[in-house]
Design an enzyme around this catalytic site. Sequence first.
Site, PDB file in Angstrom:
ATOM      1  N   CYS A  49      -4.799   2.445  -3.668  1.00 36.19           N
ATOM      2  CA  CYS A  49      -3.592   3.010  -3.044  1.00 36.19           C
ATOM      3  C   CYS A  49      -2.414   2.050  -3.209  1.00 36.19           C
ATOM      4  CB  CYS A  49      -3.818   3.323  -1.557  1.00 36.19           C
ATOM      5  SG  CYS A  49      -5.155   4.476  -1.287  1.00 36.19           S
ATOM      6  N   GLN A  96      -4.075  -5.282   7.011  1.00 37.38           N
ATOM      7  CA  GLN A  96      -5.066  -6.217   6.458  1.00 37.38           C
ATOM      8  C   GLN A  96      -5.008  -7.598   7.099  1.00 37.38           C
ATOM      9  OE1 GLN A  96      -7.475  -5.288   4.703  1.00 37.38           O
ATOM     10  NE2 GLN A  96      -6.819  -3.389   3.719  1.00 37.38           N
ATOM     11  N   HIS A 143       0.867  -1.180   0.000  1.00 34.95           N
ATOM     12  CA  HIS A 143       0.000   0.000   0.000  1.00 34.95           C
ATOM     13  C   HIS A 143       0.907   1.236   0.000  1.00 34.95           C
ATOM     14  CE1 HIS A 143      -2.708   2.993   1.895  1.00 34.95           C
ATOM     15  NE2 HIS A 143      -3.699   2.239   1.469  1.00 34.95           N
ATOM     16  N   LYS A 156     -10.171  -0.899  10.754  1.00 32.88           N
ATOM     17  CA  LYS A 156     -10.358  -2.105   9.925  1.00 32.88           C
ATOM     18  C   LYS A 156     -10.611  -3.335  10.798  1.00 32.88           C
ATOM     19  CE  LYS A 156      -7.039  -0.515   6.432  1.00 32.88           C
ATOM     20  NZ  LYS A 156      -7.785   0.027   5.306  1.00 32.88           N
ATOM     21  N   ASP A 202       3.494  -4.281   8.120  1.00 41.39           N
ATOM     22  CA  ASP A 202       2.211  -3.602   7.937  1.00 41.39           C
ATOM     23  C   ASP A 202       1.115  -4.654   8.114  1.00 41.39           C
ATOM     24  OD1 ASP A 202      -0.139  -2.597   6.963  1.00 41.39           O
ATOM     25  OD2 ASP A 202       0.724  -1.683   5.171  1.00 41.39           O
TER      26      ASP A 202
HETATM   27  N1  C6P Z   1      -6.142   0.348   2.939  1.00 42.00           N
HETATM   28  C1  C6P Z   1      -7.968  -0.066   1.400  1.00 42.00           C
HETATM   29  O1  C6P Z   1      -9.083   0.160   0.944  1.00 42.00           O
HETATM   30  P1  C6P Z   1      -4.933   3.666   7.207  1.00 42.00           P
HETATM   31  O2  C6P Z   1      -5.614   4.420   6.099  1.00 42.00           O
HETATM   32  O3  C6P Z   1      -3.795   4.409   7.807  1.00 42.00           O
HETATM   33  O4  C6P Z   1      -5.891   3.132   8.217  1.00 42.00           O
HETATM   34  O5  C6P Z   1      -4.340   2.323   6.537  1.00 42.00           O
HETATM   35  C2  C6P Z   1      -3.440   2.409   5.465  1.00 42.00           C
HETATM   36  C3  C6P Z   1      -3.144   1.044   4.914  1.00 42.00           C
HETATM   37  C4  C6P Z   1      -1.888   0.513   5.085  1.00 42.00           C
HETATM   38  N2  C6P Z   1      -1.584  -0.722   4.655  1.00 42.00           N
HETATM   39  C5  C6P Z   1      -2.482  -1.495   4.035  1.00 42.00           C
HETATM   40  C6  C6P Z   1      -2.095  -2.878   3.608  1.00 42.00           C
HETATM   41  C7  C6P Z   1      -3.778  -1.012   3.821  1.00 42.00           C
HETATM   42  O6  C6P Z   1      -4.669  -1.796   3.209  1.00 42.00           O
HETATM   43  C8  C6P Z   1      -4.115   0.295   4.270  1.00 42.00           C
HETATM   44  C9  C6P Z   1      -5.474   0.874   4.012  1.00 42.00           C
HETATM   45  C10 C6P Z   1      -7.506   0.710   2.616  1.00 42.00           C
HETATM   46  O7  C6P Z   1      -7.228  -0.927   0.927  1.00 42.00           O
HETATM   47  C11 C6P Z   1      -7.751   2.169   2.460  1.00 42.00           C
HETATM   48  S1  C6P Z   1      -6.717   2.895   1.206  1.00 42.00           S
END
Ligand code: C6P
Length: 426
Positions: free
Chosen positions: A366, A201, A121, A224, A198
Site C-alpha cells: 500500500c 507503525q 502509506h 497493530k 500517522d
Molecule cells: N499498513 C501494512 O501491512 P489501517 O489499515 O487503517 O489499520 O492502517 C493503515 C496504515 C496507515 N499507515 C501506515 C504507515 C500503515 O502501515 C498502515 C497499514 C499495513 O503495512 C496494512 S496495508
Amino acid sequence: MDVARIRQDFPILSVERSGRPVVYLDSAATSQKPRSVLAAEDGYYERTNANVHRGVYALSVGATEAFEAARERVARFLHAPSASGVIFVRGTTEAINLVATSLGRHLLHRGDRVVSTVMEHHSNIVPWQMLREYSGIDLDFVGVDDDGRLRLSDLDRVLDRRTKVVTVTHVSNVLGTLNPIREIADRAHAAGALVVLDAAQSAPHLPIDVQELGVDFLAFSGHKTLGPMGIGVLWGRPELLDALPPFMGGGEMIREVHLDRVSYRESPAKFEAGTPNVGGAIGLAAALDYLENVGWDDLRAHELKLQRRALALANDRFEGRMKVFGPADARDRHAVLSFSLKGAHPHDVATILDGRGICVRAGHHCAQPLMERLGVPALTRASPYLYNTEQEVTELFDGLEDVLRVLYGGPHVAPESEYVGPGLGP
Ligand code: C6P
C-alpha cells in the site's frame, strides 16, 4: 525480556501450519493478540454489553464507564493532556480520512497546499488526493533519499504561506525509517501549517508523547498494537477539534436536530456518530496495558537484536543476492525488514516461505509511490515483534535459501539478473 513467557500469552503462536508452529513475521500488517486482550473483549460482551451514552439503566451506565475508561487509558498512552482529544475510530485509515475531510470543510480552500511525503502509506496520500480532486487544493511531497530517509531539504521548497497542513508517517511501513517528527513539526508550525502524524507503525514499538512530538493530530490502529481489529484512534488538540466540523452525521453526535437546522455536541462526541466499537476500545485498553507492562526499553532492545540478526544473515548468506531497503544501520530501523531477492518475485518468495509455515508480506505494501521511487514493482517484507525469536529470524533465512533451491536448484546459484517485472524502474 522473557520471550518464551510472552509467547505463551499468544494462543495463535502454537497453531500449526505445514506441520510446525506458525512463524508469524507479518506484525506490521496486523499484530497477534494476547489472552488478556481476548479476555477483556470477551468479558465486556459476557458481562457489560449495552449501548453507551444512551441508557439510564445500570448495564448501559457500566458500558459507558468502561468505554470512557478506555478513552482515558489511550490518553495516558499518548501522554495527552486530557481524554477529550481522543476520538475512537476504526483505524488509522478512518482517522486520516476524518482529519482530511473535516479540515477540507473548514480550513482548506482552492490553492492551499498540503504537504505529504513519498514514503507514506496510501492512507496518508489518497484522502488528500481526494481533497485535491474535490476542493482544488495543491498537494506536494517531500522526497526520499537513497538511504530511505526523508529529504528534509525539500521542506524549504514546500513550506510557505500557502501550506496549511504537513502530514507524515512516524515510521515507514516499508523502510522502517523513523522520521524526525519534532523537527518537521517545528518547521511546519513556523510556516503556519498544522501537522498530522500517522503513527500506525510507531505506536506498536515506541513510547508516544503527543506533547513532545509537537503534532496537532495523530492516528494509530488498535490491531497493530496488540489490540482488536476495527478500533483505532485519532487524537487531536482539543481546541482544534472544537473548531472543526464533524466528519459523519448521525446518532449521538448532535445537540439538537430540527428539520431546518442541526447543532453538534463537543468533541469527542461530535466525531463519534453512531454506535461505537465499545468492545474494541476495551480490548485496546487491555492491549496498551500489556505493551506498557513489557516496557519500551526491553521491547526496543529485543527488536534491535532481531534486526541485527536479520541484517547479519542477509550479509553472510545472501551477499550480492539480496537487497535490503531502508537505513543500513539497525539502530535506525524499526518494525520492518523489506528486501528483494535476486531472481525471485516477492510473491514466489512469500508462497514458498508459506510452505514452511512462515508468514511474510509480499507486494507494494500500500505504498505504490514509494515502490516507484525505489524502482521495484514489489518487495518481500518481514516484520517481527515482541513474540518473535532470533531462531525464527534464522528460520526465515533458511526458508530463503529454500526459495532459491526451489527456483534454481540450489541456494548458491546466483541468478545473472535482477527480477525484472512490470513497473520495474530504470
Ligand atoms: N499498513 C501494512 O501491512 P489501517 O489499515 O487503517 O489499520 O492502517 C493503515 C496504515 C496507515 N499507515 C501506515 C504507515 C500503515 O502501515 C498502515 C497499514 C499495513 O503495512 C496494512 S496495508
